[in-house]
Design a protein around this motif. Structure first.
Motif, PDB file in Angstrom:
ATOM      1  N   TRP A   1      22.858 -37.786  46.176  1.00 37.72           N
ATOM      2  CA  TRP A   1      22.720 -37.388  45.011  1.00 37.72           C
ATOM      3  C   TRP A   1      21.775 -36.364  45.191  1.00 37.72           C
ATOM      4  CZ3 TRP A   1      17.535 -35.947  47.407  1.00 37.72           C
ATOM      5  CH2 TRP A   1      17.711 -36.692  48.650  1.00 37.72           C
ATOM      6  N   LEU A   2      21.561 -35.686  43.895  1.00 41.67           N
ATOM      7  CA  LEU A   2      21.076 -34.025  43.956  1.00 41.67           C
ATOM      8  C   LEU A   2      19.672 -34.107  44.318  1.00 41.67           C
ATOM      9  CD1 LEU A   2      23.024 -33.117  41.145  1.00 41.67           C
ATOM     10  CD2 LEU A   2      24.130 -32.766  43.272  1.00 41.67           C
ATOM     11  N   TYR A   3      18.208 -34.678  43.775  1.00 43.68           N
ATOM     12  CA  TYR A   3      17.467 -34.271  43.766  1.00 43.68           C
ATOM     13  C   TYR A   3      16.700 -35.710  43.212  1.00 43.68           C
ATOM     14  CZ  TYR A   3      12.447 -32.441  42.842  1.00 43.68           C
ATOM     15  OH  TYR A   3      10.816 -32.298  42.635  1.00 43.68           O
ATOM     16  N   TYR A   4      15.630 -36.112  43.453  1.00 43.46           N
ATOM     17  CA  TYR A   4      14.556 -36.952  43.185  1.00 43.46           C
ATOM     18  C   TYR A   4      13.003 -37.039  43.133  1.00 43.46           C
ATOM     19  CZ  TYR A   4      13.817 -39.474  47.512  1.00 43.46           C
ATOM     20  OH  TYR A   4      13.808 -39.741  48.844  1.00 43.46           O
ATOM     21  N   GLU A   5      12.249 -37.322  42.259  1.00 41.67           N
ATOM     22  CA  GLU A   5      10.949 -37.435  42.754  1.00 41.67           C
ATOM     23  C   GLU A   5      10.505 -38.092  41.836  1.00 41.67           C
ATOM     24  OE1 GLU A   5       9.025 -34.229  39.660  1.00 41.67           O
ATOM     25  OE2 GLU A   5       9.790 -33.129  41.232  1.00 41.67           O
ATOM     26  N   GLN A   6       8.747 -38.507  41.803  1.00 40.67           N
ATOM     27  CA  GLN A   6       8.121 -39.611  41.607  1.00 40.67           C
ATOM     28  C   GLN A   6       7.552 -38.791  39.906  1.00 40.67           C
ATOM     29  OE1 GLN A   6       4.702 -41.064  44.195  1.00 40.67           O
ATOM     30  NE2 GLN A   6       4.547 -42.720  42.889  1.00 40.67           N
ATOM     31  N   ASP A   7       8.341 -38.591  39.186  1.00 38.99           N
ATOM     32  CA  ASP A   7       8.074 -38.679  38.086  1.00 38.99           C
ATOM     33  C   ASP A   7       8.174 -38.887  36.748  1.00 38.99           C
ATOM     34  OD1 ASP A   7       6.511 -37.053  36.538  1.00 38.99           O
ATOM     35  OD2 ASP A   7       5.760 -35.439  37.961  1.00 38.99           O
TER      36      ASP A   7
END
Length: 129
Positions: free
Chosen positions: A87-93
């Protein structure tokens, strides 16, 4: 099945669909947590990425299983076959805010919201009746 739309429409379209028949994938798994992502994706050709809805799960010692903690949005390279940890990136949004944060101001929210995208749902998954 594919559904073309603008990025600002994608989350609402997905929320109105019954996608419980589409199996999830494990994006990352460690002893104390697991990240599970949707088996469907939102492909954004102009950026060469895919977005998945996901859930961050923590391991519960009492229940002896991973339990959902919070929802996340995951960005993956569209050219990479889904493999754990790729994966490249994740966040809680949501989709737009996650993309805006990932690109660190390179694109405005209005530009991102108007990007063409395709909701991709695997055709080989049988729907439950």
């Amino acid at each position: 099945m594919t559904i073309p739309c603008r990025l600002h429409e994608a989350e609402e379209i997905i929320s109105e669909m019954d996608l419980c028949h589409v199996p999830d994938d494990i994006m990352e798994s460690e002893e104390d947590y697991r990240i599970v992502i949707s088996g469907f994706r939102v492909y954004i050709p102009e950026l060469g990425i895919c977005i998945h809805e996901g859930v961050f799960c923590n391991y519960d010692e009492e229940e002896k299983e991973y339990l959902p903690d919070f929802s996340i949005t995951v960005i993956m390279d569209a050219d990479t076959e889904m493999k754990e940890g790729e994966w490249l990136y994740y966040e809680q949004d949501g989709f737009l805010i996650t993309l805006a944060n990932y690109y660190s101001g390179k694109y405005t929210l209005s530009v991102l919201s108007e990007l063409s995208c395709v909701i991709c749902i695997p055709d080989d998954v049988p729907e439950e009746e």
